[in-house]
Design an enzyme around this catalytic site. Structure first.
Site, PDB file in Angstrom:
ATOM      1  N   HIS A 253       0.854  -1.042  -0.025  1.00  8.95           N
ATOM      2  CA  HIS A 253      -0.263  -0.114   0.043  1.00  8.95           C
ATOM      3  C   HIS A 253       0.884   1.225  -0.014  1.00  8.95           C
ATOM      4  O   HIS A 253       0.689   2.436   0.772  1.00  8.95           O
ATOM      5  CB  HIS A 253      -0.888  -0.008   1.238  1.00  8.95           C
ATOM      6  CG  HIS A 253      -1.994  -1.010   1.158  1.00  8.95           C
ATOM      7  ND1 HIS A 253      -3.446  -0.752   0.280  1.00  8.95           N
ATOM      8  CD2 HIS A 253      -2.068  -2.199   1.434  1.00  8.95           C
ATOM      9  CE1 HIS A 253      -4.006  -1.663   0.454  1.00  8.95           C
ATOM     10  NE2 HIS A 253      -3.659  -2.643   1.234  1.00  8.95           N
ATOM     11  N   ASP A 318      -0.324  -5.450   5.914  1.00 11.63           N
ATOM     12  CA  ASP A 318      -1.322  -6.230   5.074  1.00 11.63           C
ATOM     13  C   ASP A 318      -1.354  -6.268   3.654  1.00 11.63           C
ATOM     14  O   ASP A 318      -0.824  -5.329   2.981  1.00 11.63           O
ATOM     15  CB  ASP A 318      -2.683  -5.946   5.662  1.00 11.63           C
ATOM     16  CG  ASP A 318      -3.187  -4.299   5.002  1.00 11.63           C
ATOM     17  OD1 ASP A 318      -2.474  -3.368   5.226  1.00 11.63           O
ATOM     18  OD2 ASP A 318      -4.178  -4.064   4.525  1.00 11.63           O
ATOM     19  N   GLU A 319      -2.130  -7.363   2.980  1.00 13.81           N
ATOM     20  CA  GLU A 319      -2.262  -7.129   1.679  1.00 13.81           C
ATOM     21  C   GLU A 319      -0.900  -6.846   0.671  1.00 13.81           C
ATOM     22  O   GLU A 319      -0.947  -6.034  -0.148  1.00 13.81           O
ATOM     23  CB  GLU A 319      -3.339  -6.239   1.146  1.00 13.81           C
ATOM     24  CG  GLU A 319      -4.666  -6.460   1.819  1.00 13.81           C
ATOM     25  CD  GLU A 319      -5.779  -5.471   1.494  1.00 13.81           C
ATOM     26  OE1 GLU A 319      -6.884  -5.850   1.399  1.00 13.81           O
ATOM     27  OE2 GLU A 319      -5.549  -4.428   1.151  1.00 13.81           O
ATOM     28  N   VAL A 320      -0.048  -7.431   1.072  1.00 13.98           N
ATOM     29  CA  VAL A 320       1.184  -7.509   0.397  1.00 13.98           C
ATOM     30  C   VAL A 320       1.587  -8.218  -0.867  1.00 13.98           C
ATOM     31  O   VAL A 320       1.475  -9.526  -0.696  1.00 13.98           O
ATOM     32  CB  VAL A 320       2.485  -7.568   1.431  1.00 13.98           C
ATOM     33  CG1 VAL A 320       3.802  -7.284   0.832  1.00 13.98           C
ATOM     34  CG2 VAL A 320       2.466  -6.662   2.478  1.00 13.98           C
TER      35      VAL A 320
END
Length: 562
Positions: A253, A318-320
């Site tokens: 992100h 998160d969400e890497v």
């Protein structure tokens, strides 16, 4: 007993009988409350808040500001005459055992006792408890300035009661954020989780790296948070007993970061899947194999540690899109990054919070790490059990994503969810320190943020404050309706939650350009809309209309004669 109805008022000295609103009751509901069928009348001309028995607090900015604020909130209408010949409540004494603390923290004491039977005393161990007690006192007062003789002993069930606000996908103006902090205080929420930057934009203005917002913000002049803005948010929150935990999500992100710092970020947009405008993985990842990345992180987060006083920073995780990295035979790059970055945060004498992926990927975490559980589709109760089984603390969010709306009484779902609904022993339950309602802003900006958030976040607020036994949504419903109307009266555009109905007050769009008041405290200027300003504006408009009619009167007469 909870939900005790107020009876009709019938006194020996007067034949009048006054029916009080049976939905009146504090929100969130206190741990213990006793109503008595005897009442006081409050007169704004004579009523006073009095700090007693602690000279340390006579100059306490937090308490003095709160007294002024609640005096305005309570007496925002004209005082009615006491035609009922009730006994008058002349003052509320405030006794705080401790000193004037400066910054709220995770282990602050928010308990208080409110005795309106004989002592007319609000007592607490800390200023934070006094703030919560003042909010409760303000909610007990009827619109006719009548209040039950009441006894309350109260404290929060959970220490961490937060609201996440995403200001990266859509920028939120300062006036909206400040009004939201007011709403949080009305609900006794005590953590503003500020998701301040993301792939989409970087509105935080860094003193060391101004190019981050120059290149990464939607507009470097209008859609940024300057150091003065951040200072204002911190001070405004502090005075309301609200912690500000900032989140700079890494290593994913981070696409917007790379616009200002060369060779810092890899663009992973090609592997970042989208669903209905929502990113299923971050569009950018830090270049974790470059030593220059860690040099930057040390300097940048050193600035963050100095700017934000809370002991915790949210570092994301998160969400890497890890497939965007080229491994080249090295160890797990996700693991490598988290270990090095965690040590950077520790060297800055800060603790950190991560999203649940860091735990799920079995990445490095310091023992004091707090894990935020958010994936509603991956058995969050089981994830919570596993995290607490390993001794880590948990913030629960999986059932409280307020941006996901539905055309129904969805507040009931938020209200009924309990963070302790997982299999575990009492030690594990105690590791759940609270929860957060989350408002992600893919489809939310200043036009709908407050109404989307409130009063739905209020359901979460009561779940995190009140006893686990206060869980009957049907009984809470009329009290919730009244509290929504109270928030509207206080300028929060809280949307309907129970279908058809009405509130006596309207919340109209207010332009900061025309309707604003400035309040200065400790060198910080707060700008906010107020009913007093709106009233003054309307009065001026009325006078101008009268003047215009007087000026045009001869012309009107001539036209009528013709």
């Amino acid at each position: 007993m909870p939900y005790m109805k107020r009876s009709l008022l019938l006194t020996r000295n007067t034949p009048e009988r006054v029916e009080l609103d049976t939905t009146i009751g504090p929100w969130p509901y206190p741990q213990r409350i006793e109503y008595y069928d005897d009442f006081y009348y409050i007169n704004r001309e004579t009523f006073r808040f009095k700090i007693v028995n602690n000279s340390q607090l006579f100059n306490c900015d937090i308490l003095l500001n709160a007294i002024s604020r609640y005096n305005d909130l309570i007496f925002n209408n004209f005082t009615l005459r006491n035609n009922l010949r009730l006994k008058e409540l002349h003052s509320l004494e405030i006794y705080v055992k401790g000193g004037c603390e400066q910054w709220p923290r995770l282990d602050m004491d928010e308990s208080y006792t409110l005795d309106l039977l004989q002592k007319n005393l609000l007592s607490s161990r800390s200023v934070w408890g006094a703030l919560r007690g003042l909010e409760t006192f303000s909610q007990l007062i009827d619109k006719n300035f009548i209040i039950n003789k009441t006894y309350i002993e109260d404290f929060p069930r959970f220490a961490h009661r937060g609201l996440l606000v995403d200001t990266a996908r859509h920028y939120m103006p300062m006036s909206i954020l400040l009004r939201n902090l007011d709403a949080m205080a009305y609900n006794k929420l005590n953590v503003f989780h500020w998701h301040i930057v993301d792939d989409n934009s970087f509105p935080f203005v860094s003193k060391l790296f101004p190019q981050l917002s120059d290149k990464g913000a939607y507009n470097k002049h209008t859609h940024v948070y300057t150091p003065e803005n951040v200072k204002t948010i911190l001070e405004y929150a502090r005075l309301r007993g609200i912690r500000v935990i900032v989140e700079f999500d890494t290593p994913g992100h981070t696409l917007a970061w790379g616009k200002g710092i060369k060779d810092l970020v890899l663009d992973c947009s090609s592997v970042s899947k989208q669903y209905s405008g929502l990113s299923l993985k971050g569009s950018g990842v830090l270049q974790v194999t470059k030593e220059s990345t860690y040099d930057f992180l040390k300097k940048f987060f050193g600035e963050i540690a100095e700017t934000f006083p809370d002991e915790y920073i949210h570092i994301g995780g998160d969400e890497v899109a890890s497939e965007c990295w080229t491994n080249n035979g090295q160890e797990n790059l996700y693991q490598l990054y988290m270990k090095r970055f965690a040590n950077i945060i520790k060297e800055l004498r800060k603790k950190y919070i991560v999203w649940q992926e860091v735990f799920e990927e079995d990445l490095y975490m310091h023992p004091e790490t707090i894990v935020q559980v958010w994936k509603s589709w991956t058995q969050p109760e089981e994830v919570t059990r596993m995290i607490t089984e390993r001794g880590f603390r948990v913030i629960s969010s999986a059932s409280w994503y307020l941006d996901m709306i539905s055309y129904k009484k969805d507040w009931i779902d938020y209200y009924k969810y309990d963070p302790h609904t997982f299999y575990g022993n009492q030690t594990q339950k105690n590791l759940v320190i609270g929860g957060e309602a989350c408002v992600w802003s893919e489809y939310i900006d200043e036009t709908n943020f407050l109404s989307r958030t409130w009063p739905r976040a209020s359901a979460v607020a009561e779940r995190l404050w009140s006893s686990k036994h206060v869980a009957d949504s049907e009984k809470a419903s009329p009290r919730f309706d009244r509290f929504r109307c109270l928030m509207k009266e206080r300028g929060i555009p809280a949307h309907p939650i129970n279908g058809p109905g009405f509130c006596e007050h309207f919340v109209l769009p207010i332009s900061d350009k025309w309707f604003s008041e400035k309040q200065q405290h400790n060198g910080v200027v707060f700008v906010y809309a107020s009913k007093a300003t709106l009233t003054s504006f309307l009065v001026v408009c009325g006078l101008l209309m009268i003047l215009l009619l007087l000026v045009l009167r001869p012309t009107i007469k001539q036209l009528v004669r013709k």
